[in-house]
Design a protein around this motif. Structure first.
Motif, PDB file in Angstrom:
ATOM      1  N   HIS A 175     -10.189  -8.988  -6.407  1.00 50.58           N
ATOM      2  CA  HIS A 175      -9.412  -8.670  -7.606  1.00 50.58           C
ATOM      3  C   HIS A 175      -8.548 -10.155  -7.899  1.00 50.58           C
ATOM      4  CE1 HIS A 175      -6.175  -7.416  -4.948  1.00 50.58           C
ATOM      5  NE2 HIS A 175      -7.205  -6.924  -4.010  1.00 50.58           N
ATOM      6  N   ASP A 235      -1.819 -10.631  -0.551  1.00 46.88           N
ATOM      7  CA  ASP A 235      -3.200  -9.496  -0.143  1.00 46.88           C
ATOM      8  C   ASP A 235      -4.136 -10.158   0.580  1.00 46.88           C
ATOM      9  OD1 ASP A 235      -4.657  -7.251   0.131  1.00 46.88           O
ATOM     10  OD2 ASP A 235      -5.221  -7.180  -1.894  1.00 46.88           O
ATOM     11  N   ASP A 237      -5.740  -4.490   6.985  1.00 45.57           N
ATOM     12  CA  ASP A 237      -5.764  -5.168   5.298  1.00 45.57           C
ATOM     13  C   ASP A 237      -4.046  -5.122   4.952  1.00 45.57           C
ATOM     14  OD1 ASP A 237      -5.744  -5.675   2.671  1.00 45.57           O
ATOM     15  OD2 ASP A 237      -7.515  -4.534   2.568  1.00 45.57           O
ATOM     16  N   HIS A 274      -3.361  -5.453  -8.594  1.00 46.41           N
ATOM     17  CA  HIS A 274      -4.960  -5.616  -8.798  1.00 46.41           C
ATOM     18  C   HIS A 274      -4.893  -5.890 -10.378  1.00 46.41           C
ATOM     19  CE1 HIS A 274      -5.345  -2.653  -5.393  1.00 46.41           C
ATOM     20  NE2 HIS A 274      -5.857  -3.761  -5.061  1.00 46.41           N
ATOM     21  N   GLU A 288     -13.000 -10.993  -0.723  1.00 48.18           N
ATOM     22  CA  GLU A 288     -13.081  -9.659   0.396  1.00 48.18           C
ATOM     23  C   GLU A 288     -14.281  -9.010   0.296  1.00 48.18           C
ATOM     24  OE1 GLU A 288     -10.268  -6.508  -0.374  1.00 48.18           O
ATOM     25  OE2 GLU A 288      -9.413  -7.320  -2.263  1.00 48.18           O
ATOM     26  N   PRO A 321       0.867  -1.215   0.045  1.00 51.63           N
ATOM     27  CA  PRO A 321       0.114   0.177   0.169  1.00 51.63           C
ATOM     28  C   PRO A 321       0.859   1.141   0.071  1.00 51.63           C
ATOM     29  CG  PRO A 321      -0.789  -1.510   1.462  1.00 51.63           C
ATOM     30  CD  PRO A 321       0.398  -2.023   0.970  1.00 51.63           C
TER      31      PRO A 321
END
Ligand code: MF3
Ligand code: CO
Length: 295
Positions: free
Chosen positions: A215, A152, A141, A222, A248, A103
């Motif tokens: 995703h 992820d 997350d 992604h 998710e 992130p």
């Protein structure tokens, strides 16, 4: 034919997946099945979405860090801590293990993890001004890059004495993911998973966020497909061995409607201020079913 060259793989050629096996002993049957499904009009994933064995191994190494970071948070998260402290733990543990927090600086995201408390649906930004209180529910997350490979997953944590109502929201959301996972098998459809998740959420009187979902993941953060929970059995992308994606769902106690805070462009909150929960796993479609890669 000139200008229409097509590379034909011989049955006895080495399989393009890099396994070292002959094509006929490896991916030929899968490729033929994909062609048949495409002829019948199915939404068949492009080959680049199907991870090769060597790529899967690399993604699993990335996921080892992701899971270890979440385990570390599970051991240490507590009332009175700030979300900035969670961010520091995620950052330092990821770096210690040789990874990069995905992130951080992703699309301008300022921190290493998303921390989403109570009515925050997703993309909560850790802050030194935000303290975990008794009764909070929080999603942490975590996403990791290792040698360019992505993992992820996210988990919910209950801080101190959480109301029965909120505990149930957290548990139903977890169960929804498990029911969705049971539907992940080769030659099924992504909609089988979506319907299982969506139905269970609605049966419990909750709503699911529609325009933010799961995703594809692994070679990029992604990838396709977009993973929804309003899709129907037998529809959406064909599940082919090698496909990897997240499940998710963001589950709201009240309305599915949400808004993004204008001051930062990230933090998504429920419109009615009621709580939202989310669990995220990263799953691989295998030749016999599925494998959970990150949780
Ligand atoms: N981990 C989130 C996901 O599931 C993405 C967060 S992107 C960030 O896709 F930049 F907001 F961190
Ligand atoms: Co995700």
């Amino acid at each position: 034919m000139l200008g229409k060259a097509k590379i034909v793989i011989g049955r006895n050629d080495p399989c393009p997946c890099g396994s070292g096996k002959k094509y006929k002993m490896c991916h030929q049957a899968i490729d033929q099945k994909m062609v048949e499904f495409a002829r019948k009009g199915a939404y068949v994933p492009s080959k680049k979405l199907l991870k090769k064995p060597a790529e899967i191994e690399k993604i699993k190494e990335s996921a080892k860090i992701n899971v270890a970071v979440l385990d570390y948070i599970a051991e240490n998260i507590k009332e009175g801590m700030t979300t900035a402290e969670i961010d520091k733990m995620v950052h330092d543990k990821t770096i210690d293990m040789g990874g990069i927090p995905a992130p951080l600086n992703y699309g301008g995201f300022p921190k290493s993890v998303c921390t989403s408390i109570n009515d925050v649906v997703c993309h909560g930004i850790p802050s030194e001004h935000e303290v975990l209180k008794d009764g909070d529910i929080i999603n942490v997350d975590v996403s990791t890059i290792l040698d360019g490979y992505y993992s992820d997953s996210s988990r919910m944590f209950c801080i101190g004495n959480v109301s029965e109502e909120n505990k149930k929201l957290v548990e139903v959301t977890k169960k929804a993911v498990e029911l969705g996972l049971e539907q992940v098998k080769p030659w099924g459809f992504l909609g089988d998973m979506g319907q299982a998740v969506g139905d269970y959420i609605k049966e419990n009187g909750y709503s699911v966020v529609e325009d933010i979902g799961g995703h594809g993941v692994g070679l990029e953060f992604h990838e396709d497909p977009f993973v929804a929970y309003t899709t129907k059995r037998g529809t959406d992308m064909l599940l082919v061995p090698g496909l990897m994606f997240t499940i998710e769902p963001m589950v709201n106690m009240g309305t599915k409607e949400h808004f993004t805070e204008e001051s930062n462009g990230w933090v998504v909150r429920t419109k009615d201020g009621k709580p939202s929960a989310q669990w995220e796993i990263q799953v691989l479609v295998t030749e016999t079913g599925h494998e959970v890669i990150s949780w």
